[in-house]
Design an enzyme around this catalytic site. Structure first.
Site, PDB file in Angstrom:
ATOM      1  CG  HIS A 124      89.636 -43.119  13.281  1.00  0.00           C
ATOM      2  ND1 HIS A 124      89.923 -43.667  12.049  1.00  0.00           N
ATOM      3  CD2 HIS A 124      90.668 -43.437  14.081  1.00  0.00           C
ATOM      4  CE1 HIS A 124      91.075 -44.308  12.139  1.00  0.00           C
ATOM      5  NE2 HIS A 124      91.549 -44.194  13.344  1.00  0.00           N
ATOM      6  CG  HIS A 146      96.765 -42.955  12.421  1.00  0.00           C
ATOM      7  ND1 HIS A 146      95.781 -42.025  12.161  1.00  0.00           N
ATOM      8  CD2 HIS A 146      96.137 -44.023  12.961  1.00  0.00           C
ATOM      9  CE1 HIS A 146      94.609 -42.517  12.519  1.00  0.00           C
ATOM     10  NE2 HIS A 146      94.791 -43.727  13.014  1.00  0.00           N
ATOM     11  CG  HIS A 155      93.848 -45.121  18.164  1.00  0.00           C
ATOM     12  ND1 HIS A 155      94.896 -44.380  17.661  1.00  0.00           N
ATOM     13  CD2 HIS A 155      93.005 -45.341  17.115  1.00  0.00           C
ATOM     14  CE1 HIS A 155      94.697 -44.165  16.365  1.00  0.00           C
ATOM     15  NE2 HIS A 155      93.561 -44.731  15.998  1.00  0.00           N
ATOM     16  CG  HIS A 284      96.655 -50.688  14.015  1.00  0.00           C
ATOM     17  ND1 HIS A 284      97.158 -49.783  13.106  1.00  0.00           N
ATOM     18  CD2 HIS A 284      95.383 -50.298  14.267  1.00  0.00           C
ATOM     19  CE1 HIS A 284      96.226 -48.879  12.845  1.00  0.00           C
ATOM     20  NE2 HIS A 284      95.149 -49.166  13.535  1.00  0.00           N
ATOM     21  CG  HIS A 288      92.829 -50.806  10.147  1.00  0.00           C
ATOM     22  ND1 HIS A 288      91.589 -50.226  10.262  1.00  0.00           N
ATOM     23  CD2 HIS A 288      93.460 -50.543  11.312  1.00  0.00           C
ATOM     24  CE1 HIS A 288      91.470 -49.642  11.449  1.00  0.00           C
ATOM     25  NE2 HIS A 288      92.601 -49.818  12.100  1.00  0.00           N
ATOM     26  CG  PHE A 305      93.575 -44.629   9.223  1.00  0.00           C
ATOM     27  CD1 PHE A 305      93.310 -45.932   9.609  1.00  0.00           C
ATOM     28  CD2 PHE A 305      94.898 -44.213   9.180  1.00  0.00           C
ATOM     29  CE1 PHE A 305      94.329 -46.814   9.957  1.00  0.00           C
ATOM     30  CE2 PHE A 305      95.930 -45.079   9.528  1.00  0.00           C
ATOM     31  CZ  PHE A 305      95.644 -46.379   9.918  1.00  0.00           C
ATOM     32  CG  HIS A 318      91.899 -49.307  17.457  1.00  0.00           C
ATOM     33  ND1 HIS A 318      93.152 -48.770  17.615  1.00  0.00           N
ATOM     34  CD2 HIS A 318      91.635 -49.285  16.121  1.00  0.00           C
ATOM     35  CE1 HIS A 318      93.627 -48.418  16.428  1.00  0.00           C
ATOM     36  NE2 HIS A 318      92.723 -48.716  15.505  1.00  0.00           N
TER      37      HIS A 318
HETATM   38 CU1  C2O Z   1      93.297 -44.806  13.958  1.00  0.00          CU
HETATM   39 CU2  C2O Z   1      93.262 -48.432  13.595  1.00  0.00          CU
HETATM   40  O1  C2O Z   1      93.475 -46.600  13.349  1.00  0.00           O
END
Ligand code: C2O
Length: 543
Positions: A124, A146, A155, A284, A288, A305, A318
């Site tokens: 990632h 992203h 993902h 999303h 984070h 990230f 995810h």
């Molecule tokens: Cu690649 Cu939730 O991010």
């Protein structure tokens, strides 16, 4: 007579092949899907890395090269058992015990093993902070998964292999990830799932925000204040779900827009800016942000990230993102929705490691149907609550006259207004299209050419008809359009992107369908980062 005919037919076939090859070559050159990078060239310790011990630690995420790359095929990876992903907050103790064991074994593998949690996290890290360069393009352009249509399929593949690795470590080919049902505002899915908070287990991560532990509701709105009542927080969450999933009905709005080979996100013009989707940017990324620990540098682990996937909660988070993609496509009241069909989307390629530590080349077109991969989601018990959420309007007449007399400027499309600095908040009067709305189109606001330095978290919140909105303006009403959340990047790159929101549903709910102009307000929150834009535009986009 037969033979010459056959021969001339052969000749024709041969000739057409000669003609066909150059034709194919031209097509290949024009089409430009993202392809897998040269893994022998890892850029992570590059000069762009900031100095100092705390940050350099992030940059050691080059990936091990484990033999030749094999191509994914459904035959080679035939599912022997169904993987049924269930909500984490309702998991059985039996499932939790397996989960803990699987991550224990994953953590125990040496850092050189592609199946170890370290390498899983580095996958990632390396594809989101410029670890590798795009292949087959001119110049050094980082590969970034992203902020574009690559986000959801990349993902999904990542989870697919991660789940298979966990299953093979405990000898259970039916092992399934648990999804963190954070959209559920009714049955308790909106807290960090309890199993991940068990200290001294493999699922625990000490680097999480102390104030957002159960039973605190995890907010989906970046403007949520610590003293807000639970009912405002849950209504804001429902409205964020509604605006990001229900009314964002096109593939571009929801999944994000095109990213083709050769596009550099830190150096683009408004015209070839990418577009992140509402699921990624709005929902999303908020999760984070709220899980990352603000007492660490760059909100470790979940809040950037580079480190996010070190926390086992990441994969559960995810799984819900992935589930919502499926819900968006199949379970909306307006019927089945369509993913992108552009060949540069379908043919984009990535590389992952499988449960035997082999490197596998995968394509986007093979990941669009979870069931073909043997993956199923148990239905969310309260999906219908946000699907049917009806945000109330907090205003009842056009705010244009009061904004005009208060000096709010008229802003149009780029490049008319040059670069506009948003400060902490900014309001503008924006023209709506004068022609009748064609059927099968959506009315869409585009915030053009958003530029931000990614050295801290920042959120850009958009409202309609609330001039001088501030970070105290709640996001539970029909005036709320959406939020673009940006997590910091260890490489401290800058991001250029477009941000789009469906606005027709909002205008109808407020009663502004007939107005020629509307007031758009942007609020910057989360930090004092400088955000600039290039223009504001409202037009009709195809559904
Ligand atoms: Cu690649 Cu939730 O991010």
């Amino acid at each position: 007579m037969k033979k010459p005919t056959a021969r001339s037919a052969d000749f024709m076939v041969l000739m057409s092949r000669f003609l066909f090859i150059p034709m194919m070559l031209t097509i290949c050159v024009e089409a430009s899907p993202i392809t897998i990078p040269d893994l022998t060239k890892c850029q992570i310790a590059s000069a762009s890395a900031p100095s100092g011990p705390a940050d350099t630690l992030f940059f050691n995420c080059c990936l091990p090269i484990s033999g030749p790359i094999v191509d994914f095929s459904f035959d080679r990876y035939k599912p022997t058992r169904k993987h049924i992903r269930r909500p984490a907050h309702r998991a059985s103790e039996e499932h939790i015990a397996k989960y803990i064991k699987a991550y224990e074994l994953m953590r125990a593998l040496p850092d050189t093993d592609p199946r170890s949690l370290t390498v899983q996290a580095n996958i990632h890290c390396s594809f989101c902070n410029g670890g590798y360069l795009q292949a087959g393009v001119n110049g050094n352009i980082p590969l970034q998964v992203h902020f574009s249509w690559l986000f959801l399929p990349w993902h999904r593949w990542y989870l697919y292999f991660h789940e298979r690795i966990l299953g093979s470590l405990i000898g259970d080919p039916g092992f399934s990830l648990l999804y963190w049902n954070w959209d559920d505002q009714v049955y308790g899915g909106n807290e960090i799932p309890e199993l991940f908070t068990r200290v001294n287990t493999s699922l625990y991560d000490a680097k999480r925000r102390a104030e957002v532990q159960p039973p605190t509701i995890v907010p989906l709105a970046a403007t949520t204040l610590p003293n807000m009542s639970a009912s405002i927080v849950t209504n804001q969450n429902l409205n964020n779900m509604y605006q990001s999933v229900v009314t964002a009905s096109t593939a571009s709005l929801f999944m994000g827009g095109a990213l083709r080979a050769g596009v550099d996100l830190s150096n683009v013009t408004v015209l070839n800016n990418t577009l992140g989707g509402s699921l990624e940017n709005g929902l999303h990324t908020a999760i984070h942000y709220y899980v990352g620990d603000p007492t660490t540098q760059l909100l470790q682990n979940m809040g950037n990230f580079g480190t996010a996937a070190r926390d086992p909660l990441f994969y559960s988070h995810h799984s819900n993102v992935d589930r919502l993609w499926e819900v968006w496509r199949l379970n909306m009241p307006d019927g089945e929705r369509a993913d992108h069909t552009d060949p540069d989307f379908l043919n984009a390629e990535f590389v992952f490691y499988d449960e035997n530590a082999n490197m596998v080349r995968v394509k986007v077109s093979d990941v669009l149907d979870n069931q073909k991969l043997g993956v199923y989601y148990k239905k969310g018990r309260s999906d219908h609550v946000w699907i049917n959420y009806s945000p109330p309007a907090s205003t009842n007449e056009s705010a244009v006259p009061v904004a005009l007399s208060g000096g709010v400027p008229l802003v149009g499309e780029s490049p008319l207004n040059g670069t506009i600095s948003i400060g902490t908040n900014f309001s503008a009067i924006v023209k709506r299209p004068s022609e009748e709305k064609p059927s099968k189109t959506l009315e869409v606001l585009t915030i053009q050419g958003v530029q931000v330095a990614r050295d801290q978290f920042v959120a850009l919140v958009a409202f309609v008809n609330i001039p001088w909105a501030t970070e105290n303006t709640t996001t539970d009403s029909a005036e709320y359009l959406g939020t673009f959340n940006i997590v910091p990047d260890p490489a401290k790159s800058s991001l250029n992107t477009n941000v789009k929101y469906e606005i027709g549903d909002n205008l109808k709910r407020i009663g502004l369908e007939k107005e020629a102009e509307v007031v758009i307000s942007l609020v910057v929150t989360g930090s004092n980062a400088t955000v600039t834009i290039q223009g504001l535009k409202i037009d009709y986009e195809d559904q």
